[in-house]
Design an enzyme around this catalytic site. Structure first.
Site, PDB file in Angstrom:
ATOM      1  N   GLY A 105     -27.585  56.586  54.893  1.00  0.00           N
ATOM      2  CA  GLY A 105     -27.400  55.675  53.678  1.00  0.00           C
ATOM      3  C   GLY A 105     -27.126  54.178  54.422  1.00  0.00           C
ATOM      4  O   GLY A 105     -27.776  53.030  53.848  1.00  0.00           O
TER       5      GLY A 105
ATOM      6  N   GLU B  31     -23.289  42.710  48.427  1.00  0.00           N
ATOM      7  CA  GLU B  31     -23.407  41.818  49.705  1.00  0.00           C
ATOM      8  C   GLU B  31     -24.648  41.731  50.384  1.00  0.00           C
ATOM      9  O   GLU B  31     -24.855  41.960  51.304  1.00  0.00           O
ATOM     10  CB  GLU B  31     -22.454  42.698  50.538  1.00  0.00           C
ATOM     11  CG  GLU B  31     -20.924  43.023  50.333  1.00  0.00           C
ATOM     12  CD  GLU B  31     -20.437  43.676  51.464  1.00  0.00           C
ATOM     13  OE1 GLU B  31     -20.801  44.347  52.518  1.00  0.00           O
ATOM     14  OE2 GLU B  31     -19.214  43.906  51.194  1.00  0.00           O
TER      15      GLU B  31
ATOM     16  N   CYS C 154     -14.787  45.432  59.399  1.00  0.00           N
ATOM     17  CA  CYS C 154     -15.817  45.724  60.362  1.00  0.00           C
ATOM     18  C   CYS C 154     -15.900  44.322  60.913  1.00  0.00           C
ATOM     19  O   CYS C 154     -16.506  44.467  62.039  1.00  0.00           O
ATOM     20  CB  CYS C 154     -16.917  45.838  59.286  1.00  0.00           C
ATOM     21  SG  CYS C 154     -17.154  44.833  57.863  1.00  0.00           S
TER      22      CYS C 154
END
Length: 643
Positions: free
Chosen positions: A183, A314, A410
């Site tokens: 994904g 996003e 991240c």
């Protein structure tokens, strides 16, 4: 086309070297502390403890996002690049300890993922759509490749290859295999990277399979969802799947995609993988798709190199839809843009790709970290009003101040791994030609067809436009140096040993062929005068406005240098833009000033029939990537009205 290996490039004192030192001396140790929950006032990470718990070294439960392992992997990769440069040796032992813990946590079949192992081992590899198992493996694989190259140690590489063997046995088009793919893209790019380190064709074939399979009907994500009864990994409830799969670029086979859509980071990682695997496998159809997507991407990129214009997913929206006050522009997305453009430059040299790579690096990526290396932007707004960003629900995703850490962390280690490896983005080689894509003070050895060629580059770029290249060795035959002429540059000159050089320009690169001998000097000069930038009329958010660029750096207005309510300011269209040396957050820069106006209302009424007063005022602009480093919380805007 091959990049000059990182081990053959050493940064010298210049604009980027302080950022490398920031990674080495501050960000790596700071991020280690953050991942161990030892930074006061920072949100909890727990990602190191997750691995220790999975390894049986301590008691506890999993905490964090289901992709929390990836923070550790990116940190290891950044550390590896510093070790390869001969730095951060004191952290190598810590890294070895983390790798041993991962090895202890790895299951007998090769599987490793702390979220699944600690929360739901029965769901292993049953929800590729959401669970991020292959995404985390991809980041660990990139770390393994870098760490093996830096240290010669194979332990992490062997851990990763065992896991990949498991994936290869489960997924594919062969009989009895699941025809699935991730994904969140990342494993595809990592497999290309591993292939270049190991030369194992199985890795390249697996990466190509994941790309080839994506978007094929019947749709794997739908089939997978049906098998698990619609259970969502995020909510642990039965959920409906989306009407289409544009969010993760699985709505069409990758070669049929002609519009940049969906989650921006996923898109960039996938496009970069398409370019890398297309080049390595000789698949021109993948490269053709990248070229088409690149053209649409240019129409969905902010002037700062930010991408992903909406906080909803996003994601990208459509061409020229680039709002200022609500944009997302995640730091990781611009890092992914650097990866994509770098991959494209390996397939064919085109200054448009290098210009976009430079734009993203110098503006959005560098904006993502404070000058002290201890706070970070996840979202990079084009304008900010602190109260509006705090109290307007449509704007709370954008912060007016960098954060010590993020719950979704991240970006911080992603910035570290890019800046620690910045040397590999500067140069590439094809036969007896060296291509100079980015300008940074450095010492280089390029392996040409006729043998190694050493040279040094000295420059203050982007503070000034002077670049001097000095040959450090002879070449046995003619060699060619190809220098990018930046798209923002109005005028450029080239001299060889003090005389005008014979130059030919193709696709934005100036080619100079010469039989170089040690001591030969090439001097480049790029016109760095500030220039006003105007947007396409279709870009509604910039209608009637302008911004200022000097060289590759986009500038902005900050409240601390000007006045509150920056939206009341306008730039005088006829004003001269002046330069002066300055410093922001301890970083040397060029500050720009220009004449403009400030508007004032006659009273505090929201609306009035009385014309506004307009007073002349000097406007002060600073580089966008340095905004927010002054301490006080204040407004910022990039696009300013012009009168």
């Amino acid at each position: 086309m091959k990049q000059v290996p990182l081990k053959n490039v050493r940064l010298a004192e210049g604009y980027l070297s302080p950022y490398y030192r920031l990674v080495r001396d501050v960000m790596i140790p700071y991020q280690w502390e953050a991942m161990n929950d030892r930074v006061e006032g920072a949100v909890k990470s727990h990602c190191i403890d997750n691995i220790r718990i999975a390894a049986g070294q301590r008691e506890g439960e999993f905490y964090g996002f289901l992709f929390q392992d990836s923070d550790v992997a990116k940190w290891l990769e950044a550390l590896a690049y510093c070790v390869q440069n001969g730095d951060a040796a004191e952290f190598e032992a810590i890294a070895d300890g983390v790798i041993q813990t991962i090895k202890s946590a790895q299951q007998p079949d090769g599987y490793f993922n702390t979220y699944i192992q600690l929360t739901a081992p029965e769901r292993k590899l049953t929800n590729l759509y959401e669970a991020h198992e292959l995404y985390c493996l991809g980041h660990l694989a990139e770390a393994a490749a870098a760490y093996t190259q830096a240290t010669g140690k194979r332990e992490l590489l062997d851990i990763v290859l065992r896991f990949i063997d498991l994936i290869d046995s489960r997924f594919g088009s062969g009989e009895g295999k699941l025809r699935g793919y991730p994904g969140h893209q990342e494993i595809e790019l990592a497999l290309a990277r591993l292939y270049e380190v190991t030369n194992d064709g199985k890795l390249l074939r697996l990466g190509k399979y994941f790309l080839d399979e994506r978007g094929r009907e019947p749709h794997f994500f739908t089939q997978e969802w049906e098998k698990r009864g619609g259970l969502s990994e995020w909510t642990q409830r039965s959920e409906k799947l989306p009407a289409d799969y544009t969010y993760n670029q699985a709505h069409l086979p990758v070669r049929e995609q002609d519009k940049v859509v969906g989650h921006a980071v996923r898109a960039m990682y996938m496009y970069a993988a398409m370019a890398e695997i297309g080049r390595l496998s000789g698949d021109e159809s993948l490269l053709d798709a990248c070229r088409v997507l690149f053209e649409d991407l240019r129409r969905q990129t902010y002037v700062t190199g930010g991408i992903g214009s909406t906080n909803h997913g996003e994601a990208f929206t459509f061409a020229y839809d680039l709002p200022n006050e609500t944009n997302y522009s995640e730091t990781c997305a611009s890092i992914g843009l650097v990866f994509f453009m770098h991959a494209m430059l390996k397939t064919e040299v085109d200054a448009a790709c290098a210009d976009l790579m430079e734009n993203a690096l110098y503006n959005t990526v560098l904006a993502g970290v404070s000058t002290d290396g201890q706070s970070y932007f996840y979202v990079n707004p084009m304008e900010t009003v602190p109260e509006a960003n705090e109290r307007n629900p449509a704007r709370t995703h954008a912060k007016s101040r960098r954060q010590k850490w993020n719950a979704c962390a991240c970006c911080p280690p992603n910035i570290s791994r890019l800046l620690a490896s910045i040397g590999k983005y500067l140069y590439s080689v094809d036969g007896d030609t060296v291509y100079v894509h980015l300008y940074a003070a450095s010492d280089v050895t390029a392996d040409l067809k006729g043998g190694p060629f050493a040279f040094g580059v000295r420059t203050g770029y982007p503070l000034d436009g002077a670049v001097m290249l000095t040959a450090g060795s002879d070449v046995t035959d003619n060699a060619t140096l190809a220098f990018r002429v930046p798209g923002w540059c109005g005028d450029a000159s080239f001299k060889l040993n003090g005389k005008n050089a014979d130059v030919s320009v193709r696709k934005g690169y100036a080619y100079i062929t010469h039989k170089f001998v040690k001591g030969d000097v090439l001097e480049l000069s790029f016109d760095m005068r500030p220039r006003v930038v105007y947007a396409n009329p279709g870009l509604r958010a910039a209608a009637g406005k302008a911004c200022i660029r000097r060289g590759p750096l986009v500038y902005c207005l900050e409240e601390r240098d000007n006045i509150p309510n920056l939206h009341s300011l306008s730039l005088d269209a006829s004003a001269e833009i002046r330069e002066k040396p300055g410093s922001v957050g301890g970083m040397d820069c060029v500050v720009l000033t220009a004449g403009g106006f400030a508007e004032e209302s006659a009273d505090d009424s929201v609306y009035t029939h009385i014309p506004k007063k307009r007073a002349a005022r000097e406007l002060v602009f600073v580089p966008y990537h340095l905004w927010g480093n002054g301490g006080d919380l204040g407004e910022m805007i990039v696009w300013v009205r012009e009168r």
